[in-house]
Design a protein around this motif. Structure first.
Motif, PDB file in Angstrom:
ATOM      1  N   VAL A   1       0.840  -1.205   0.000  1.00  0.00           N
ATOM      2  CA  VAL A   1       0.000   0.000   0.000  1.00  0.00           C
ATOM      3  C   VAL A   1       0.869   1.247   0.000  1.00  0.00           C
ATOM      4  CG1 VAL A   1      -1.683   1.341   1.325  1.00  0.00           C
ATOM      5  CG2 VAL A   1      -1.937  -1.142   1.122  1.00  0.00           C
ATOM      6  N   LEU A   2       1.911   1.225   0.825  1.00  0.00           N
ATOM      7  CA  LEU A   2       2.817   2.373   0.915  1.00  0.00           C
ATOM      8  C   LEU A   2       3.531   2.606  -0.414  1.00  0.00           C
ATOM      9  CD1 LEU A   2       4.010   4.548   2.764  1.00  0.00           C
ATOM     10  CD2 LEU A   2       5.803   2.903   3.409  1.00  0.00           C
ATOM     11  N   THR A   3       3.950   1.510  -1.052  1.00  0.00           N
ATOM     12  CA  THR A   3       4.618   1.632  -2.347  1.00  0.00           C
ATOM     13  C   THR A   3       3.670   2.200  -3.399  1.00  0.00           C
ATOM     14  OG1 THR A   3       6.038  -0.260  -1.832  1.00  0.00           O
ATOM     15  CG2 THR A   3       5.842   0.362  -4.153  1.00  0.00           C
ATOM     16  N   TYR A   4       2.425   1.703  -3.383  1.00  0.00           N
ATOM     17  CA  TYR A   4       1.433   2.197  -4.345  1.00  0.00           C
ATOM     18  C   TYR A   4       1.176   3.684  -4.119  1.00  0.00           C
ATOM     19  CZ  TYR A   4      -2.588   2.031  -7.468  1.00  0.00           C
ATOM     20  OH  TYR A   4      -3.435   2.241  -8.513  1.00  0.00           O
ATOM     21  N   TRP A   5       1.100   4.086  -2.852  1.00  0.00           N
ATOM     22  CA  TRP A   5       0.876   5.502  -2.522  1.00  0.00           C
ATOM     23  C   TRP A   5       2.018   6.363  -3.050  1.00  0.00           C
ATOM     24  CZ3 TRP A   5      -2.049   9.410  -1.167  1.00  0.00           C
ATOM     25  CH2 TRP A   5      -1.477  10.539  -0.593  1.00  0.00           C
ATOM     26  N   LYS A   6       3.238   5.901  -2.884  1.00  0.00           N
ATOM     27  CA  LYS A   6       4.388   6.670  -3.335  1.00  0.00           C
ATOM     28  C   LYS A   6       4.401   6.810  -4.855  1.00  0.00           C
ATOM     29  CE  LYS A   6       7.491   5.586   0.540  1.00  0.00           C
ATOM     30  NZ  LYS A   6       8.746   4.886   0.956  1.00  0.00           N
ATOM     31  N   LEU A   7       3.991   5.729  -5.532  1.00  0.00           N
ATOM     32  CA  LEU A   7       4.008   5.757  -6.990  1.00  0.00           C
ATOM     33  C   LEU A   7       2.853   6.551  -7.588  1.00  0.00           C
ATOM     34  CD1 LEU A   7       4.981   2.043  -7.747  1.00  0.00           C
ATOM     35  CD2 LEU A   7       6.433   4.056  -8.016  1.00  0.00           C
ATOM     36  N   HIS A   8       1.733   6.608  -6.851  1.00  0.00           N
ATOM     37  CA  HIS A   8       0.514   7.207  -7.415  1.00  0.00           C
ATOM     38  C   HIS A   8      -0.063   8.296  -6.514  1.00  0.00           C
ATOM     39  CE1 HIS A   8       0.335   3.893 -10.377  1.00  0.00           C
ATOM     40  NE2 HIS A   8       0.690   3.122  -9.369  1.00  0.00           N
ATOM     41  N   LYS A   9       0.773   8.936  -5.760  1.00  0.00           N
ATOM     42  CA  LYS A   9       0.298   9.913  -4.776  1.00  0.00           C
ATOM     43  C   LYS A   9      -0.486  11.050  -5.427  1.00  0.00           C
ATOM     44  CE  LYS A   9       3.473  12.330  -2.786  1.00  0.00           C
ATOM     45  NZ  LYS A   9       4.598  12.689  -1.864  1.00  0.00           N
ATOM     46  N   VAL A  10       0.060  11.633  -6.481  1.00  0.00           N
ATOM     47  CA  VAL A  10      -0.607  12.779  -7.123  1.00  0.00           C
ATOM     48  C   VAL A  10      -1.938  12.372  -7.737  1.00  0.00           C
ATOM     49  CG1 VAL A  10      -0.424  14.507  -8.954  1.00  0.00           C
ATOM     50  CG2 VAL A  10       1.549  14.025  -7.483  1.00  0.00           C
ATOM     51  N   PRO A  11      -2.011  11.281  -8.525  1.00  0.00           N
ATOM     52  CA  PRO A  11      -3.318  10.878  -9.066  1.00  0.00           C
ATOM     53  C   PRO A  11      -4.344  10.550  -7.982  1.00  0.00           C
ATOM     54  CG  PRO A  11      -1.563   9.791 -10.264  1.00  0.00           C
ATOM     55  CD  PRO A  11      -0.925  10.465  -9.096  1.00  0.00           C
ATOM     56  N   ILE A  12      -3.912   9.961  -6.877  1.00  0.00           N
ATOM     57  CA  ILE A  12      -4.849   9.650  -5.784  1.00  0.00           C
ATOM     58  C   ILE A  12      -5.405  10.930  -5.183  1.00  0.00           C
ATOM     59  CG2 ILE A  12      -5.031   8.696  -3.451  1.00  0.00           C
ATOM     60  CD1 ILE A  12      -3.038   6.512  -4.345  1.00  0.00           C
ATOM     61  N   LEU A  13      -4.551  11.914  -4.983  1.00  0.00           N
ATOM     62  CA  LEU A  13      -5.005  13.199  -4.438  1.00  0.00           C
ATOM     63  C   LEU A  13      -5.951  13.902  -5.419  1.00  0.00           C
ATOM     64  CD1 LEU A  13      -1.686  14.523  -2.824  1.00  0.00           C
ATOM     65  CD2 LEU A  13      -3.713  13.641  -1.633  1.00  0.00           C
ATOM     66  N   ILE A  14      -5.618  13.827  -6.701  1.00  0.00           N
ATOM     67  CA  ILE A  14      -6.506  14.396  -7.728  1.00  0.00           C
ATOM     68  C   ILE A  14      -7.860  13.687  -7.697  1.00  0.00           C
ATOM     69  CG2 ILE A  14      -6.890  14.621 -10.224  1.00  0.00           C
ATOM     70  CD1 ILE A  14      -3.894  15.073 -10.548  1.00  0.00           C
ATOM     71  N   SER A  15      -7.844  12.363  -7.529  1.00  0.00           N
ATOM     72  CA  SER A  15      -9.076  11.587  -7.487  1.00  0.00           C
ATOM     73  C   SER A  15      -9.949  11.992  -6.314  1.00  0.00           C
ATOM     74  CB  SER A  15      -8.759  10.090  -7.396  1.00  0.00           C
ATOM     75  OG  SER A  15      -7.936   9.679  -8.457  1.00  0.00           O
ATOM     76  N   LEU A  16      -9.333  12.182  -5.154  1.00  0.00           N
ATOM     77  CA  LEU A  16     -10.086  12.613  -3.969  1.00  0.00           C
ATOM     78  C   LEU A  16     -10.700  13.989  -4.192  1.00  0.00           C
ATOM     79  CD1 LEU A  16      -7.652  11.399  -1.149  1.00  0.00           C
ATOM     80  CD2 LEU A  16      -9.847  10.389  -1.791  1.00  0.00           C
ATOM     81  N   LEU A  17      -9.946  14.860  -4.836  1.00  0.00           N
ATOM     82  CA  LEU A  17     -10.462  16.200  -5.136  1.00  0.00           C
ATOM     83  C   LEU A  17     -11.634  16.110  -6.111  1.00  0.00           C
ATOM     84  CD1 LEU A  17     -10.053  19.210  -4.592  1.00  0.00           C
ATOM     85  CD2 LEU A  17      -8.443  19.278  -6.515  1.00  0.00           C
ATOM     86  N   CYS A  18     -11.509  15.240  -7.116  1.00  0.00           N
ATOM     87  CA  CYS A  18     -12.619  15.022  -8.063  1.00  0.00           C
ATOM     88  C   CYS A  18     -13.856  14.516  -7.322  1.00  0.00           C
ATOM     89  CB  CYS A  18     -12.219  14.004  -9.129  1.00  0.00           C
ATOM     90  SG  CYS A  18     -11.154  14.645 -10.417  1.00  0.00           S
ATOM     91  N   GLY A  19     -13.647  13.565  -6.413  1.00  0.00           N
ATOM     92  CA  GLY A  19     -14.761  13.032  -5.644  1.00  0.00           C
ATOM     93  C   GLY A  19     -15.466  14.115  -4.853  1.00  0.00           C
ATOM     94  N   LEU A  20     -14.696  15.009  -4.247  1.00  0.00           N
ATOM     95  CA  LEU A  20     -15.266  16.123  -3.494  1.00  0.00           C
ATOM     96  C   LEU A  20     -16.056  17.046  -4.410  1.00  0.00           C
ATOM     97  CD1 LEU A  20     -15.521  17.792  -0.880  1.00  0.00           C
ATOM     98  CD2 LEU A  20     -13.348  18.896  -1.482  1.00  0.00           C
ATOM     99  N   PHE A  21     -15.510  17.341  -5.581  1.00  0.00           N
ATOM    100  CA  PHE A  21     -16.194  18.222  -6.537  1.00  0.00           C
ATOM    101  C   PHE A  21     -17.484  17.570  -7.057  1.00  0.00           C
ATOM    102  CE2 PHE A  21     -12.159  20.733  -7.927  1.00  0.00           C
ATOM    103  CZ  PHE A  21     -12.204  21.407  -6.719  1.00  0.00           C
TER     104      PHE A  21
END
Length: 454
Positions: free
Chosen positions: A5-25
């Protein structure tokens, strides 16, 4: 597991944050937005469009991640009522009539409101929601759409929320079908399969289909299914999904003449004949001597009475005003002219274009539909979704630009009365026509649009 999970977060941190922002919008879009609040609508939509671009840019080969996001964004709308369109009230109304064994093509909602023989659950609420224009006209939705309305009303137990959830599940399944067959067709025409995410993650698709419950996605699912079968030399089987596509929305009727060149005249004749027989078969359960008259009367209104977000028609109307042509007379004359022009255009592309490859065939469909919408006096935002899907299999991207700018048409709902802003319309169509003309020159399509018949 934590390390993975930690490795995936490091590799995809920016897209995950963008996804959360999209979800909020999208949550804000679904639950905290009024159609009249155009400033917030525009801001949310353009932000989502930019974030969609970034997600595809960062993760375009990560299909499972983007597929999950597309599903998750649609599910955000699951239990909310559409806030940009009231068409769903008519869907539920027609669906309830179907389940009661009543033909929705034969009765006006306003007439049934006072009926003692036919009692529609929550009739007053539904009629107030669909507004007087829909309530005082016969249903204009084709037979398979009516059957789906009935299915969703039945699955929803006759309740509004249950029906909304059922419709959203049907539309989600259709979008998954578009994703599946879209990727296969993209590979077939030698295009990158990641392009399908410009449909699956597009804010126009998510808000207008998943959010506002329009059935263009179901129509497009059957159309892509048919094209997939044709690409695999199963054109006889393709007649079934092609007919079902027409029976959801009539738009694909315009594409049928193209198959005379695509399949060859004999096969094209058989294909068209079988498709039309199957379409007629879907009409039979609803047939009544009054069916044709009522349906055509309602359908003609779209050409001769309604106007919204038009481009060429607005130019014609403004020119007509200078020579004292009455607007209500002009639109009726203009509405009678459109089918003639479109039929001639379809014949031109069907006869002179080779259409002997899937890429050229879909490109011809794109040009037919584009001209139709350019001429039409009514272009609602969800109409452009059909162009958006078709363009992915070609070298043209002007529908993608249109899917971004068409949100400007909602400026018409800023006040108590619907009043279009010519300034916003000019921005919208300058962007679309400007990019379209640029692409025609880029691909030298002024010469190749109607190639020599060989």
């Amino acid at each position: 597991m934590p390390n993975a999970v930690l490795t995936y977060w490091k590799l995809h941190k920016v897209p995950i944050l963008i996804s959360l922002l999209c979800g909020l919008f999208y949550y804000t879009f679904a639950y905290h937005l009024e159609r009249s609040d155009f400033t917030r609508l525009l801001g949310l939509y353009l932000a989502l469009f930019f974030l969609c671009y970034k997600l595809i840019q960062f993760e375009k080969w990560n299909y499972k991640f983007l597929l999950f996001l597309g599903i998750a964004f649609r599910l955000i709308f699951l239990v909310t009522s559409p806030n940009l369109s009231q068409d769903f009230y008519r869907f539920i109304w027609d669906g309830q009539l179907i389940n009661m064994g009543v033909n929705p093509y034969l009765y006006l909602p306003v007439d049934l409101l006072e009926s003692a023989e036919i009692v529609i659950p929550q009739a007053k609420y539904l009629i107030e929601g669909m507004e007087s224009l829909s309530a005082s006209n016969f249903s204009n939705y084709p037979p398979l759409s009516q059957m789906l309305f009935g299915l969703c009303a039945w699955l929803g137990g006759g309740e509004i929320l249950g029906s909304l959830i059922a419709i959203r599940v049907v539309l989600l399944l259709a979008d998954l079908g578009i994703f599946y067959f879209g990727r296969k067709l993209l590979k077939f025409v030698n295009k990158s399969p990641h392009l399908i995410f410009w449909y699956f993650l597009n804010p126009l698709v998510i808000t207008e289909l998943g959010g506002n419950l329009h059935f263009e996605g179901v129509m497009l699912f059957f159309l892509l299914f048919a094209l997939h079968l044709i690409a695999n030399n199963k054109w006889l089987l393709a007649t079934v999904p092609m007919a079902l596509s027409i029976s959801v929305k009539l738009i694909p009727l315009m594409f049928l003449p193209l198959f005379f060149k695509s399949l060859g005249f004999k096969k094209g004749l058989v294909f068209n004949t079988l498709v039309m027989l199957l379409v007629i078969a879907t009409i039979i359960p609803f047939y009544d001597p009054e069916f044709s008259q009522n349906y055509m009367a309602t359908l003609s209104l779209w050409f001769s009475n309604f106007e919204f977000n038009a481009s060429i028609y607005n130019v014609v109307k403004n020119l007509g005003a200078r020579i004292d042509l009455k607007p209500w007379e002009l639109i009726k004359s203009y509405g009678r002219l459109i089918p003639v022009i479109v039929i001639l255009w379809v014949c031109l592309l069907s006869y002179f274009r080779k259409n002997n490859s899937m890429r050229i065939l879909i490109q011809s469909m794109l040009f037919i539909l584009a001209v139709y919408f350019f001429l039409s006096p009514t272009v609602h935002p969800w109409y452009v979704i059909s162009l958006l899907v078709l363009c992915l299999f070609t070298d043209y991207r002007f529908p993608l630009v249109w899917s971004a700018t068409i949100v400007l048409s909602y400026s018409a709902y800023r006040g108590a009365e619907v009043e279009e802003s010519m300034g916003f319309l000019i921005i919208e169509y300058l962007s679309v026509y400007g990019f379209f003309i640029y692409e025609l020159f880029k691909h030298r399509s002024f010469k190749s649009l109607i190639p020599k018949n060989v």
